[in-house]
Motif scaffolding. Structure first.
Motif, PDB file in Angstrom:
ATOM      1  N   UNK A   5       0.834  -1.210   0.000  1.00 36.88           N
ATOM      2  CA  UNK A   5       0.000   0.000   0.000  1.00 36.88           C
ATOM      3  C   UNK A   5       0.866   1.255   0.000  1.00 36.88           C
ATOM      4  N   UNK A   6       0.182   2.375  -0.178  1.00 40.08           N
ATOM      5  CA  UNK A   6       0.843   3.664  -0.248  1.00 40.08           C
ATOM      6  C   UNK A   6       1.421   4.046   1.114  1.00 40.08           C
ATOM      7  N   UNK A   7       2.664   4.521   1.115  1.00 34.42           N
ATOM      8  CA  UNK A   7       3.318   4.969   2.348  1.00 34.42           C
ATOM      9  C   UNK A   7       3.846   6.385   2.147  1.00 34.42           C
ATOM     10  N   UNK A   8       4.065   7.063   3.236  1.00 34.20           N
ATOM     11  CA  UNK A   8       4.705   8.365   3.161  1.00 34.20           C
ATOM     12  C   UNK A   8       6.211   8.177   3.126  1.00 34.20           C
ATOM     13  N   UNK A   9       6.929   9.196   2.700  1.00 32.48           N
ATOM     14  CA  UNK A   9       8.382   9.099   2.671  1.00 32.48           C
ATOM     15  C   UNK A   9       8.924   8.822   4.078  1.00 32.48           C
ATOM     16  N   UNK A  10       8.341   9.475   5.092  1.00 28.29           N
ATOM     17  CA  UNK A  10       8.803   9.286   6.467  1.00 28.29           C
ATOM     18  C   UNK A  10       8.610   7.840   6.919  1.00 28.29           C
ATOM     19  N   UNK A  11       7.484   7.228   6.555  1.00 29.84           N
ATOM     20  CA  UNK A  11       7.242   5.833   6.929  1.00 29.84           C
ATOM     21  C   UNK A  11       8.262   4.910   6.284  1.00 29.84           C
ATOM     22  N   UNK A  26      20.036   1.047  -7.467  1.00 33.14           N
ATOM     23  CA  UNK A  26      18.828   1.859  -7.344  1.00 33.14           C
ATOM     24  C   UNK A  26      19.101   3.274  -6.853  1.00 33.14           C
ATOM     25  N   UNK A  27      20.187   3.844  -7.344  1.00 33.40           N
ATOM     26  CA  UNK A  27      20.515   5.217  -6.971  1.00 33.40           C
ATOM     27  C   UNK A  27      19.347   6.146  -7.285  1.00 33.40           C
ATOM     28  N   UNK A  28      18.717   5.969  -8.438  1.00 35.99           N
ATOM     29  CA  UNK A  28      17.616   6.875  -8.794  1.00 35.99           C
ATOM     30  C   UNK A  28      16.409   6.657  -7.884  1.00 35.99           C
ATOM     31  N   UNK A  29      16.195   5.420  -7.449  1.00 37.86           N
ATOM     32  CA  UNK A  29      15.121   5.152  -6.505  1.00 37.86           C
ATOM     33  C   UNK A  29      15.386   5.913  -5.208  1.00 37.86           C
ATOM     34  N   UNK A  30      16.635   5.879  -4.725  1.00 34.42           N
ATOM     35  CA  UNK A  30      16.980   6.592  -3.503  1.00 34.42           C
ATOM     36  C   UNK A  30      16.832   8.098  -3.685  1.00 34.42           C
ATOM     37  N   UNK A  31      17.194   8.586  -4.875  1.00 31.55           N
ATOM     38  CA  UNK A  31      17.071  10.020  -5.114  1.00 31.55           C
ATOM     39  C   UNK A  31      15.609  10.445  -5.060  1.00 31.55           C
ATOM     40  N   UNK A  32      14.729   9.628  -5.616  1.00 37.96           N
ATOM     41  CA  UNK A  32      13.311   9.952  -5.590  1.00 37.96           C
ATOM     42  C   UNK A  32      12.780   9.926  -4.157  1.00 37.96           C
ATOM     43  N   UNK A  33      13.278   8.991  -3.342  1.00 36.79           N
ATOM     44  CA  UNK A  33      12.872   8.956  -1.946  1.00 36.79           C
ATOM     45  C   UNK A  33      13.309  10.219  -1.221  1.00 36.79           C
ATOM     46  N   UNK A  34      14.525  10.646  -1.498  1.00 41.67           N
ATOM     47  CA  UNK A  34      15.048  11.854  -0.861  1.00 41.67           C
ATOM     48  C   UNK A  34      14.202  13.074  -1.211  1.00 41.67           C
ATOM     49  N   UNK A  35      13.675  13.096  -2.421  1.00 41.88           N
ATOM     50  CA  UNK A  35      12.912  14.249  -2.887  1.00 41.88           C
ATOM     51  C   UNK A  35      11.440  14.177  -2.473  1.00 41.88           C
ATOM     52  N   UNK A  36      11.063  13.077  -1.810  1.00 46.08           N
ATOM     53  CA  UNK A  36       9.688  12.961  -1.335  1.00 46.08           C
ATOM     54  C   UNK A  36       8.684  12.824  -2.447  1.00 46.08           C
ATOM     55  N   UNK A  37       8.967  11.965  -3.410  1.00 47.06           N
ATOM     56  CA  UNK A  37       8.081  11.815  -4.556  1.00 47.06           C
ATOM     57  C   UNK A  37       6.728  11.229  -4.132  1.00 47.06           C
ATOM     58  N   UNK A  38       5.695  11.443  -4.928  1.00 46.41           N
ATOM     59  CA  UNK A  38       4.334  11.144  -4.491  1.00 46.41           C
ATOM     60  C   UNK A  38       3.967   9.668  -4.362  1.00 46.41           C
ATOM     61  N   UNK A  39       4.480   8.782  -5.229  1.00 46.96           N
ATOM     62  CA  UNK A  39       4.043   7.390  -5.172  1.00 46.96           C
ATOM     63  C   UNK A  39       5.114   6.513  -4.543  1.00 46.96           C
ATOM     64  N   UNK A  40       4.847   5.991  -3.363  1.00 42.18           N
ATOM     65  CA  UNK A  40       5.765   5.076  -2.686  1.00 42.18           C
ATOM     66  C   UNK A  40       4.922   3.930  -2.145  1.00 42.18           C
ATOM     67  N   UNK A  41       5.049   2.756  -2.769  1.00 43.43           N
ATOM     68  CA  UNK A  41       4.309   1.575  -2.345  1.00 43.43           C
ATOM     69  C   UNK A  41       5.271   0.580  -1.725  1.00 43.43           C
ATOM     70  N   UNK A  42       4.834  -0.102  -0.654  1.00 42.89           N
ATOM     71  CA  UNK A  42       5.696  -1.097  -0.024  1.00 42.89           C
ATOM     72  C   UNK A  42       4.867  -2.064   0.813  1.00 42.89           C
ATOM     73  N   UNK A  43       5.423  -3.265   1.047  1.00 44.23           N
ATOM     74  CA  UNK A  43       4.820  -4.205   1.988  1.00 44.23           C
ATOM     75  C   UNK A  43       5.523  -4.120   3.335  1.00 44.23           C
ATOM     76  N   UNK A  44       6.423  -3.128   3.485  1.00 43.51           N
ATOM     77  CA  UNK A  44       7.186  -2.842   4.703  1.00 43.51           C
ATOM     78  C   UNK A  44       8.285  -3.870   4.972  1.00 43.51           C
ATOM     79  N   UNK A  45       8.458  -4.850   4.115  1.00 51.38           N
ATOM     80  CA  UNK A  45       9.423  -5.896   4.427  1.00 51.38           C
ATOM     81  C   UNK A  45      10.329  -6.273   3.270  1.00 51.38           C
ATOM     82  N   UNK A  46       9.769  -6.463   2.078  1.00 47.24           N
ATOM     83  CA  UNK A  46      10.594  -7.037   1.008  1.00 47.24           C
ATOM     84  C   UNK A  46      10.418  -6.404  -0.359  1.00 47.24           C
ATOM     85  N   UNK A  47       9.634  -5.335  -0.473  1.00 48.88           N
ATOM     86  CA  UNK A  47       9.500  -4.693  -1.772  1.00 48.88           C
ATOM     87  C   UNK A  47       9.235  -3.208  -1.617  1.00 48.88           C
ATOM     88  N   UNK A  48       9.638  -2.477  -2.639  1.00 44.72           N
ATOM     89  CA  UNK A  48       9.497  -1.026  -2.639  1.00 44.72           C
ATOM     90  C   UNK A  48       9.280  -0.579  -4.073  1.00 44.72           C
TER      91      UNK A  48
END
Length: 266
Positions: A5-11, A26-48
């Motif tokens: 499900x959708x998570x916030x950058x802080x979560x 995944x440098x670009x993935x990390x860069x997008x996280x740093x910038x607080x991009x709008x869509x961040x989905x995760x199962x909190x354990x094994x996928x992002x």
């Protein structure tokens, strides 16, 4: 099926899975996280899954021990994004991409194999002309070259988007170009800092009529020299099937760090 499900950058930043991600791949993935991009989905354990905007690729990280059930959950999430009209492309490692290629088989218009390079030891290179900051490039010229690069990837920029991207290039402090002795802008490149370790070099392009003179190689050599002197590691993503670029990167001292696959959909 695990809840993706959708998570916030802080979560996401608080999750234990972040240190497990392959940073170089995944440098670009990390860069997008740093910038607080709008869509961040995760199962909190094994996928992002991270996406910068609805027209950009979705970057997918999966742990090596990611279960088949979770992989199925990711495909379900991607199908939902597809129905919403916000899944034009996806980037992931090969294990997941084999499943994605089957799931979206009838919609794939382009499959691109990417090599992630990092600078091991610079082999300096020079060419006639000089490196200049992007701010010295006319927006119309920058837009023209960016549109030509997009065309190589099968994309067509609208006149408005070409104009906006050209203007952004000419305003940025992270863009560079190689100017020939005749005053022509031959090559361009952008640099984006990620965390405290890497600098991602991207949007590398040489005007077709000015190729085979070493302009892009000289531009990259100059950029990498400055990055290394500042204590940062240059890295970039390259189309594994385009031999000339890969040869240039290796000759400059880049070494392969990871492999990814990108799928562009209809």
């Amino acid at each position: 099926m695990p809840e993706i499900r959708l998570r916030t950058r802080e979560q996401i930043e608080a999750l234990s899975l972040i240190p497990r991600c392959d940073e170089l791949a995944f440098v670009r993935l990390f860069r997008m996280l740093q910038q607080g991009m709008p869509l961040i989905l995760s199962d909190e354990n094994s996928c992002l899954l991270v996406q910068s905007d609805p027209l950009a690729p979705t970057w997918i990280w999966t742990a090596n021990d990611c279960s088949d059930e979770t992989l199925a959950g990711i495909l379900f999430s991607l199908s939902a994004l597809r129905k919403q009209g916000r899944l034009p492309a996806l980037v992931a490692k090969n294990r997941f991409m084999r499943l994605a290629a089957l799931a979206f088989e009838s919609e794939i218009v382009k499959k691109q194999h990417l090599t992630v390079y990092r600078m091991a030891h610079l082999q300096p290179f020079s060419a006639a002309g000089e490196r200049i900051p992007g701010r010295e490039v006319l927006p119309e010229t920058a837009g023209e070259l960016i549109a030509a690069l997009a065309a190589v990837d099968g994309e067509t920029l609208t006149p408005a988007l070409q104009r906006d991207m050209g203007a952004a290039f000419s305003r940025s402090h992270e863009t560079f170009a190689w100017r020939t002795e005749a005053g022509e802008i031959a090559s361009i490149a952008k640099v984006a800092e990620v965390g405290t370790t890497y600098s991602d070099i991207h949007t590398v392009y040489t005007r077709e009529c000015l190729r085979n003179h070493g302009y892009a190689k000289a531009l990259l050599s100059s950029i990498c020299m400055d990055l290394l002197a500042s204590g940062r590691t240059p890295m970039l993503y390259a189309d594994r099937d385009y031999a000339p670029s890969n040869a240039t990167y290796r000759e400059l001292g880049f070494t392969e760090g990871a492999r990814l696959t990108a799928l562009r959909l209809k």
